[in-house]
Design an enzyme around this catalytic site. Structure first.
Site, PDB file in Angstrom:
ATOM      1  NE  ARG A  61      64.445  34.908  20.342  1.00 37.06           N
ATOM      2  CZ  ARG A  61      64.476  34.034  19.674  1.00 37.06           C
ATOM      3  NH1 ARG A  61      65.349  32.569  20.880  1.00 37.06           N
ATOM      4  NH2 ARG A  61      64.742  33.720  18.402  1.00 37.06           N
ATOM      5  NE  ARG A 111      65.877  33.148  13.054  1.00 39.79           N
ATOM      6  CZ  ARG A 111      65.358  34.107  14.178  1.00 39.79           C
ATOM      7  NH1 ARG A 111      64.845  34.742  14.524  1.00 39.79           N
ATOM      8  NH2 ARG A 111      66.375  33.195  15.159  1.00 39.79           N
ATOM      9  CE  LYS A 123      69.748  27.028  18.850  1.00 37.22           C
ATOM     10  NZ  LYS A 123      68.932  27.127  18.139  1.00 37.22           N
ATOM     11  NE  ARG A 142      67.644  37.436  17.345  1.00 35.13           N
ATOM     12  CZ  ARG A 142      68.377  36.385  16.985  1.00 35.13           C
ATOM     13  NH1 ARG A 142      68.636  35.481  18.761  1.00 35.13           N
ATOM     14  NH2 ARG A 142      68.409  35.690  16.172  1.00 35.13           N
ATOM     15  NE  ARG A 144      71.916  28.991  12.317  1.00 39.28           N
ATOM     16  CZ  ARG A 144      71.911  29.902  13.468  1.00 39.28           C
ATOM     17  NH1 ARG A 144      73.033  29.852  14.466  1.00 39.28           N
ATOM     18  NH2 ARG A 144      70.732  30.524  13.450  1.00 39.28           N
TER      19      ARG A 144
HETATM   20  P1  AMP Z   1      70.739  33.441  16.034  1.00 43.49           P
HETATM   21  O1  AMP Z   1      71.165  34.114  17.664  1.00 43.49           O
HETATM   22  O2  AMP Z   1      71.386  31.668  16.741  1.00 43.49           O
HETATM   23  O3  AMP Z   1      69.383  32.835  16.154  1.00 43.49           O
HETATM   24  O4  AMP Z   1      71.676  33.823  15.000  1.00 43.49           O
HETATM   25  C1  AMP Z   1      71.050  35.049  14.486  1.00 43.49           C
HETATM   26  C2  AMP Z   1      71.716  35.131  13.358  1.00 43.49           C
HETATM   27  O5  AMP Z   1      73.495  34.538  13.144  1.00 43.49           O
HETATM   28  C3  AMP Z   1      71.468  33.006  11.516  1.00 43.49           C
HETATM   29  O6  AMP Z   1      69.771  33.875  11.444  1.00 43.49           O
HETATM   30  C4  AMP Z   1      72.648  33.933  11.476  1.00 43.49           C
HETATM   31  O7  AMP Z   1      72.416  35.077  10.470  1.00 43.49           O
HETATM   32  C5  AMP Z   1      73.786  33.947  12.065  1.00 43.49           C
HETATM   33  N1  AMP Z   1      74.748  33.130  12.759  1.00 43.49           N
HETATM   34  C6  AMP Z   1      74.613  32.239  13.517  1.00 43.49           C
HETATM   35  N2  AMP Z   1      75.023  31.820  13.739  1.00 43.49           N
HETATM   36  C7  AMP Z   1      75.824  31.480  12.439  1.00 43.49           C
HETATM   37  C8  AMP Z   1      75.814  29.536  12.100  1.00 43.49           C
HETATM   38  N3  AMP Z   1      76.834  29.729  12.957  1.00 43.49           N
HETATM   39  N4  AMP Z   1      76.425  30.207  11.047  1.00 43.49           N
HETATM   40  C9  AMP Z   1      75.928  30.895  10.112  1.00 43.49           C
HETATM   41  N5  AMP Z   1      75.262  31.856  10.656  1.00 43.49           N
HETATM   42  C10 AMP Z   1      74.978  32.002  11.735  1.00 43.49           C
END
Ligand code: AMP
Length: 214
Positions: free
Chosen positions: A127, A171, A13, A160, A88
């Site tokens: 990554r 996740r 994404k 990360r 989400r």
């Molecule tokens: P991402 O960078 O999108 O993979 O997000 C990393 C982490 O941030 C996720 O595993 C969640 O802990 C948190 N996070 C990001 N976006 C959301 C969301 N829309 N709702 C809840 N948690 C989020």
């Protein structure tokens, strides 16, 4: 155009959104990126979100919704945006409708990147991200020219803390239970395009832009 990029962790994404940002000039709004900058800066929100993020769990809806409300009010978001990693949960999707309703706006398209679970783990574990500009690399599939250094800005690359095989499984579980139902929420409106997210980055981008321009 107001777009949602949807898909499991590691679906591409962020990578695809960055290409579209460069081409179409609308901002990418990544809730993950915004939350990571809060945790780095140690803000009150960052302190609340940190534990959930490190475990691979979703941050509580209201924290994320307030953060998105604030971001959608910024000047650069007045002519369209790409939401990456939000909504989400169905609760977040309902809240987003309310946020858009008060701004007299709507979501034009939801692009769903489909990648099978067995490919996700290798993608996520390899990554690497730039500390300075957030550019994304992969040790095997998209290595930087110089190991550990960002091609775009010369910043330091890092892994990360949630990009481990163990956290990815958590996740993916969160995705299956809480996030996948959001696709059905938008399917009812006929604005969902499913994209095969496997293969070359440019080939996937081609599929994505043709779905967008249909
Ligand atoms: P991402 O960078 O999108 O993979 O997000 C990393 C982490 O941030 C996720 O595993 C969640 O802990 C948190 N996070 C990001 N976006 C959301 C969301 N829309 N709702 C809840 N948690 C989020």
């Amino acid at each position: 155009m107001n777009l949602i990029f949807f898909g499991p962790p590691g679906a591409g994404k962020g990578t695809q959104a960055k290409k579209l940002v460069a081409e179409r000039g609308i901002p990418q709004i990544s809730t993950g990126d915004i939350l990571r900058s809060h945790t780095r800066e140690g803000t009150a929100l960052g302190k609340k979100a940190k534990e959930y993020m490190e475990q691979g769990l979703l941050v509580p809806d209201q924290l994320v919704i307030d953060m998105v409300d604030d971001r959608l009010g910024k000047p650069d978001a007045q002519n369209g945006y790409i939401l990456d990693g939000f909504p989400r949960t169905v609760g977040q999707a309902v809240a987003l409708d309310q946020l858009l309703g008060k701004r007299d706006a709507e979501i034009d398209k939801v692009l769903v990147l489909r990648v099978p679970d067995e490919k996700i783990v290798a993608r996520v574990v390899g990554r690497r991200m730039c500390k300075a500009c957030g550019s994304v690399f992969h040790l095997e599939f998209q290595p930087p020219a110089v190991q550990g250094v960002c091609d775009a800005c010369g910043g330091e690359l890092y892994q990360r803390t949630d990009d481990t095989a163990e956290k990815v499984r958590v996740r993916l579980n969160e995705y299956a239970h809480n996030t996948e139902p959001v696709a059905a929420y938008y399917k009812q409106r006929g604005i969902v395009a499913e994209i095969d997210g496997v293969g070359d980055i440019d080939a996937i981008y081609q599929r994505l832009t043709s779905a967008l321009d249909e």
